[in-house]
Write a protein that holds these residues in place. Structure first.
Motif, PDB file in Angstrom:
ATOM      1  N   THR A  30       0.840  -1.205   0.000  1.00  0.00           N
ATOM      2  CA  THR A  30       0.000   0.000   0.000  1.00  0.00           C
ATOM      3  C   THR A  30       0.873   1.251   0.000  1.00  0.00           C
ATOM      4  OG1 THR A  30      -0.103   0.240   2.414  1.00  0.00           O
ATOM      5  CG2 THR A  30      -1.770  -1.169   1.382  1.00  0.00           C
ATOM      6  N   GLY A  31       2.138   1.091   0.339  1.00  0.00           N
ATOM      7  CA  GLY A  31       3.044   2.223   0.422  1.00  0.00           C
ATOM      8  C   GLY A  31       3.063   2.875   1.795  1.00  0.00           C
ATOM      9  N   LYS A  32       2.362   2.275   2.748  1.00  0.00           N
ATOM     10  CA  LYS A  32       2.289   2.837   4.096  1.00  0.00           C
ATOM     11  C   LYS A  32       2.995   1.913   5.084  1.00  0.00           C
ATOM     12  CE  LYS A  32      -2.175   4.907   3.099  1.00  0.00           C
ATOM     13  NZ  LYS A  32      -3.610   4.839   3.350  1.00  0.00           N
ATOM     14  N   ILE A  33       3.358   2.470   6.235  1.00  0.00           N
ATOM     15  CA  ILE A  33       3.952   1.646   7.290  1.00  0.00           C
ATOM     16  C   ILE A  33       2.978   0.540   7.654  1.00  0.00           C
ATOM     17  CG2 ILE A  33       4.577   1.644   9.738  1.00  0.00           C
ATOM     18  CD1 ILE A  33       5.850   4.330   9.362  1.00  0.00           C
ATOM     19  N   GLY A  34       3.491  -0.662   7.827  1.00  0.00           N
ATOM     20  CA  GLY A  34       2.656  -1.795   8.202  1.00  0.00           C
ATOM     21  C   GLY A  34       2.328  -2.726   7.062  1.00  0.00           C
ATOM     22  N   ASP A  35       2.884  -2.479   5.873  1.00  0.00           N
ATOM     23  CA  ASP A  35       2.636  -3.374   4.747  1.00  0.00           C
ATOM     24  C   ASP A  35       3.123  -4.792   5.018  1.00  0.00           C
ATOM     25  OD1 ASP A  35       1.315  -1.559   3.195  1.00  0.00           O
ATOM     26  OD2 ASP A  35       2.988  -1.141   1.851  1.00  0.00           O
ATOM     27  N   GLY A  36       4.182  -4.940   5.809  1.00  0.00           N
ATOM     28  CA  GLY A  36       4.636  -6.270   6.183  1.00  0.00           C
ATOM     29  C   GLY A  36       6.068  -6.555   5.786  1.00  0.00           C
TER      30      GLY A  36
END
Length: 113
Positions: free
Chosen positions: A83-89
């Motif tokens: 997604t381009g956000k922190i937490g993508d994995g």
């Protein structure tokens, strides 16, 4: 042979499965897990109390693949989960020294399939 382990957002599981299936990768194990990384959690109010939530719901996907399928597997997971956000994995790739198919007794690349 390699074991590809991915930790992803629960909402991205359908997209990751679709991307894996489109790359002809259909064998996987999926587990609900909790954990935290760079996100470090969040706080929320629960019945008037501030609660710190630092273990977040995640999905763990494990895929055992032969060497020629490692990069297509990584590409599919990345495509489906990003997604381009922190937490993508994260994706981890481990050597898989031995694999045995219980039904037939096959070992190695034949057992992974």
């Amino acid at each position: 042979m390699k074991l590809v382990i991915a930790i992803i957002q629960p909402t991205k599981l359908p997209d990751v499965k679709e991307a894996l299936f489109s790359n002809n990768i259909r064998k996987m194990t999926v587990t609900n897990v909790i954990g935290c990384g760079q996100q470090a959690g969040y706080t929320e109010n629960y019945r008037g109390n501030v609660v710190e939530v630092n273990l977040l719901k995640k999905i763990r996907i494990e895929v055992a693949v032969n060497d020629e399928f490692v990069q297509p597997t990584v590409d599919a997971i990345t495509k489906g989960a990003r997604t381009g956000k922190i937490g993508d994995g994260k994706i981890f790739i481990l050597d898989l020294p031995r694999c045995i198919r219980i039904r037939t007794g096959e070992e190695g690349v034949e057992a992974v399939g």
